[in-house]
Design an enzyme around this catalytic site. Structure first.
Site, PDB file in Angstrom:
ATOM      1  N   ALA A  66       0.228  -5.685   0.347  1.00 50.99           N
ATOM      2  CA  ALA A  66      -0.302  -6.796   1.543  1.00 50.99           C
ATOM      3  C   ALA A  66       0.597  -8.215   0.244  1.00 50.99           C
ATOM      4  CB  ALA A  66      -1.312  -7.202   1.891  1.00 50.99           C
ATOM      5  N   GLY A 111      -0.989  -2.052   1.243  1.00 48.02           N
ATOM      6  CA  GLY A 111      -0.699  -1.919   2.086  1.00 48.02           C
ATOM      7  C   GLY A 111       0.274  -0.898   2.792  1.00 48.02           C
ATOM      8  N   GLU A 114      -1.129   2.564   3.259  1.00 46.49           N
ATOM      9  CA  GLU A 114      -1.563   2.685   4.303  1.00 46.49           C
ATOM     10  C   GLU A 114      -0.689   2.355   5.612  1.00 46.49           C
ATOM     11  OE1 GLU A 114      -3.902  -1.303   3.453  1.00 46.49           O
ATOM     12  OE2 GLU A 114      -5.784  -0.495   3.677  1.00 46.49           O
ATOM     13  N   GLU A 134      -6.554  -2.145  -4.223  1.00 49.74           N
ATOM     14  CA  GLU A 134      -7.490  -2.834  -3.613  1.00 49.74           C
ATOM     15  C   GLU A 134      -8.623  -3.687  -4.277  1.00 49.74           C
ATOM     16  OE1 GLU A 134      -6.058  -1.383  -1.882  1.00 49.74           O
ATOM     17  OE2 GLU A 134      -4.777  -1.525  -0.381  1.00 49.74           O
TER      18      GLU A 134
HETATM   19  C1  LIG Z   1      -4.727  -5.089   3.466  1.00 46.53           C
HETATM   20  C2  LIG Z   1      -3.903  -5.401   1.995  1.00 46.53           C
HETATM   21  C3  LIG Z   1      -3.983  -5.055   1.033  1.00 46.53           C
HETATM   22  C4  LIG Z   1      -2.867  -4.708  -0.172  1.00 46.53           C
HETATM   23  O1  LIG Z   1      -2.596  -4.379  -0.058  1.00 46.53           O
HETATM   24  S1  LIG Z   1      -3.942  -5.764  -1.617  1.00 46.53           S
HETATM   25  C5  LIG Z   1      -2.118  -5.349  -2.463  1.00 46.53           C
HETATM   26  C6  LIG Z   1      -2.449  -4.122  -3.584  1.00 46.53           C
HETATM   27  N1  LIG Z   1      -0.444  -3.747  -4.237  1.00 46.53           N
HETATM   28  C7  LIG Z   1      -0.859  -4.157  -5.503  1.00 46.53           C
HETATM   29  O2  LIG Z   1      -1.792  -4.577  -6.131  1.00 46.53           O
HETATM   30  C8  LIG Z   1       0.536  -3.940  -6.003  1.00 46.53           C
HETATM   31  C9  LIG Z   1       0.884  -5.578  -6.609  1.00 46.53           C
HETATM   32  N2  LIG Z   1       2.080  -4.845  -7.660  1.00 46.53           N
HETATM   33  C10 LIG Z   1       2.042  -4.335  -9.153  1.00 46.53           C
HETATM   34  O3  LIG Z   1       1.009  -4.371  -9.548  1.00 46.53           O
HETATM   35  C11 LIG Z   1       3.495  -4.482  -9.661  1.00 46.53           C
HETATM   36  O4  LIG Z   1       3.723  -5.501  -9.547  1.00 46.53           O
HETATM   37  C12 LIG Z   1       4.369  -3.203  -9.539  1.00 46.53           C
HETATM   38  C13 LIG Z   1       2.872  -2.141 -10.193  1.00 46.53           C
HETATM   39  C14 LIG Z   1       4.050  -2.923  -8.408  1.00 46.53           C
HETATM   40  C15 LIG Z   1       5.651  -3.836  -9.982  1.00 46.53           C
HETATM   41  O5  LIG Z   1       5.324  -3.878 -11.508  1.00 46.53           O
HETATM   42  P1  LIG Z   1       6.692  -4.908 -11.970  1.00 46.53           P
HETATM   43  O6  LIG Z   1       7.581  -3.195 -12.151  1.00 46.53           O
HETATM   44  O7  LIG Z   1       6.236  -4.616 -13.035  1.00 46.53           O
HETATM   45  O8  LIG Z   1       7.124  -5.553 -11.333  1.00 46.53           O
HETATM   46  P2  LIG Z   1       7.125  -7.524 -11.013  1.00 46.53           P
HETATM   47  O9  LIG Z   1       7.319  -7.982 -11.517  1.00 46.53           O
HETATM   48  O10 LIG Z   1       4.854  -7.172 -10.918  1.00 46.53           O
HETATM   49  O11 LIG Z   1       7.201  -7.421  -9.944  1.00 46.53           O
HETATM   50  C16 LIG Z   1       7.976  -7.935  -9.261  1.00 46.53           C
HETATM   51  C17 LIG Z   1       8.152  -8.991  -7.811  1.00 46.53           C
HETATM   52  O12 LIG Z   1       7.517  -9.333  -6.783  1.00 46.53           O
HETATM   53  C18 LIG Z   1       6.384 -10.036  -6.974  1.00 46.53           C
HETATM   54  N3  LIG Z   1       5.582  -8.583  -6.037  1.00 46.53           N
HETATM   55  C19 LIG Z   1       4.933  -7.119  -6.771  1.00 46.53           C
HETATM   56  N4  LIG Z   1       3.540  -6.822  -5.929  1.00 46.53           N
HETATM   57  C20 LIG Z   1       3.028  -7.787  -4.484  1.00 46.53           C
HETATM   58  C21 LIG Z   1       2.791  -7.943  -3.966  1.00 46.53           C
HETATM   59  N5  LIG Z   1       1.374  -7.063  -3.291  1.00 46.53           N
HETATM   60  N6  LIG Z   1       2.341  -9.400  -3.316  1.00 46.53           N
HETATM   61  C22 LIG Z   1       2.858 -10.376  -4.035  1.00 46.53           C
HETATM   62  N7  LIG Z   1       3.835 -10.693  -4.837  1.00 46.53           N
HETATM   63  C23 LIG Z   1       4.326  -8.856  -5.024  1.00 46.53           C
HETATM   64  C24 LIG Z   1       5.396 -10.086  -8.590  1.00 46.53           C
HETATM   65  O13 LIG Z   1       4.984 -11.069  -8.409  1.00 46.53           O
HETATM   66  C25 LIG Z   1       6.749 -10.036  -8.761  1.00 46.53           C
HETATM   67  O14 LIG Z   1       6.895 -11.305  -8.213  1.00 46.53           O
HETATM   68  P3  LIG Z   1       8.057 -12.821  -9.218  1.00 46.53           P
HETATM   69  O15 LIG Z   1       8.848 -12.342  -9.574  1.00 46.53           O
HETATM   70  O16 LIG Z   1       8.195 -13.762  -8.665  1.00 46.53           O
HETATM   71  O17 LIG Z   1       6.533 -13.161 -10.693  1.00 46.53           O
END
Ligand SMILES: C/C=C/C(=O)SCCNC(=O)CCNC(=O)[C@H](O)C(C)(C)COP(=O)(O)OP(=O)(O)OC[C@H]1O[C@@H](n2cnc3c(N)ncnc32)[C@H](O)[C@@H]1OP(=O)(O)O
Length: 260
Positions: A66, A111, A114, A134
């Protein structure tokens, strides 16, 4: 079907839904969840669609969870409402009449995992990464992860992923039974399309009733599940396709199913 963050195509009775938010690794913001909800309802009602594929845009991410930036400012009431629309949408996917295959082409986190668990079958690219991170953000999964993941891989393995927030690779996901198959990235979509075509060749009503019986049975005791199976088995004999399937076998020819 025109959406901002979702692409949807239908070809040869197979619908492909692609989550398309490349700027955020296909993270699900409220708008995307709403669009997904809408497209799922439309495809569910489309009797020409026999199989559905869900994937993410590009080669890096299926869905990276998410949208954390959007969630970061929510209060408890807003958080609950967001969880509810996500849960409702994924339950719609789980209960789509057609089988749904997740083509997991990269990050499948939170998400995203999920969403994959709400699908019937999961194939993954070798580069895919799975997890429920999460707890590292101070939240629980909210789109069904605490319920579907244990049902897919068992409660012990699910609890390890849920409590640690750890990330596993595609081979480990295969070992845990989270995915059915792991393929090189370049072969993922053709393998998923091949699977979809194989399913689409069968009698659509029978396939849909198999899905309904498995889903119903998973959520009730075995006696009730078996009784439901007897009902759907009987129902098949009221279809044109049962007559056609059995006649084709006896006449040593290929069946021509009508979906009736
Ligand atoms: C009910 C449900 C709840 C949930 O799902 S909670 C969320 C669970 N997911 C996560 O915690 C994963 C979050 N993302 C990450 O940890 C990393 O990303 C990755 C390991 C997947 C990839 O890392 P890398 O290859 O270094 O890419 P990057 O620079 O972090 O991501 C590229 C752009 O994508 C945005 N982004 C990635 N995941 C999310 C997300 N889940 N929500 C919002 N934005 C996201 C970043 O911020 C960035 O954006 P910008 O270039 O503007 O800094």
């Amino acid at each position: 079907m025109d959406y901002k963050n979702i692409l949807c195509t239908v070809e040869n009775s197979i619908a492909t839904i692609t989550i398309h938010r490349p700027q955020a690794l296909n993270a699900l913001n409220a708008e995307t969840v709403q669009e997904l909800n809408d497209v799922v309802k439309k495809i569910s009602a489309d009797t020409t669609v026999k199989v559905v594929i869900i994937t993410g845009d590009g080669e890096k991410s299926f869905v990276a969870g998410a949208d954390i930036k959007e969630m970061s400012t929510k209060n408890a009431v807003e958080g609950r409402a967001f969880g509810q629309i996500g849960q409702d949408t994924f339950t719609l996917i789980e209960n789509m009449p057609q089988p749904v295959i997740a083509a997991v082409n990269g990050f499948c986190l939170g998400g995203g995992c999920e969403l994959a668990c709400a699908c019937d079958i999961r194939y993954a690219a070798e580069t895919a990464k799975f997890g429920q991170p999460e707890v590292g953000l101070g939240i629980t999964p909210g789109f069904g992860g605490t319920q579907r993941l244990p049902r897919v891989i068992g409660r012990g393995a699910a609890k390890e992923l849920l409590y640690t927030g750890g990330i596993i690779d595609a081979q480990e996901a295969l070992r845990l039974g989270l995915v059915n198959k792991v393929l090189p990235q370049g072969e993922l979509m053709s393998a998923v399309q091949g699977l979809a075509k194989k399913i689409a060749k069968n009698a659509p009503v029978a396939v849909q009733l198999c899905k309904a019986a498995v889903n119903r049975g998973i959520n009730c005791d075995v006696v009730t599940g078996i009784a439901y199976e007897a009902e759907v088995f009987g129902l098949c004999f009221a279809t044109v396709d049962q007559k056609e399937g059995m006649s084709a076998f006896i006449e040593k020819r290929k069946a021509d199913f009508q979906g009736k």
